[in-house]
Enzyme design. Sequence first.
Site, PDB file in Angstrom:
ATOM      1  NE  ARG A  92      81.167  61.176 -10.307  1.00 51.37           N
ATOM      2  CZ  ARG A  92      79.937  61.523 -10.646  1.00 51.37           C
ATOM      3  NH1 ARG A  92      78.945  60.696 -10.493  1.00 51.37           N
ATOM      4  NH2 ARG A  92      79.703  62.699 -11.163  1.00 51.37           N
ATOM      5  CD  GLU A  95      78.321  57.296 -11.229  1.00 53.72           C
ATOM      6  OE1 GLU A  95      77.440  57.746 -11.977  1.00 53.72           O
ATOM      7  OE2 GLU A  95      79.420  57.865 -11.032  1.00 53.72           O
ATOM      8  CB  SER A 118      82.692  38.085   4.271  1.00 50.66           C
ATOM      9  OG  SER A 118      82.513  38.619   5.560  1.00 50.66           O
TER      10      SER A 118
END
Length: 179
Positions: A92, A95, A118
């Site tokens: 998740r 995602e 970074s």
Amino acid sequence: MEGRHGKATVTTQLLAFKKKSGKSFDEIAEETGLTNVYVAQLLRRQAQLKPETAPKLRAALPDLPDHLLEEMMAPPMRSHDPHLIQEPAIYRLNEAVMHFGESIKEIINEKFGDGITSLIDLLCSMKKFKDKDLNVRGLANIDNIYLCWVSQRLSYPLSRSLSFQVATTKNSLATMISI
């Protein structure tokens, strides 16, 4: 030692000492002055314990043996198990980055210009809170440095034919350039 016994074994031992202490990542973070995610990174051998923090970690986890504390001060092999993505919480998070990534990149470009944020100088923490409707929510905070892309121009001194040598000292890495 990590090389002989493997990262997984060392990680299991470190997490066992955390469990034995009865302390949360937040409590150890408070005692050491680190973020909760960084403490987890240290105990998973994904980050290097710095000498100035070692006494604080020793105080937070007093049963941690010297050999593991020393192991934590060695540069780790930062890696991940490719099957890790199958863990639903990690899937998740991935995602979310994939779904919102393009929009976040657009906002980075709008606010900062052409560049990247970074992971080298990154502070990350996780907080739990309740919203106005008393729903339990999580806040992942990622605070990192911005690096702008530069144009690669022929007028830059490094764009000529160069040779490089790397020299190391105890606490630094230097690059020697010959033109």
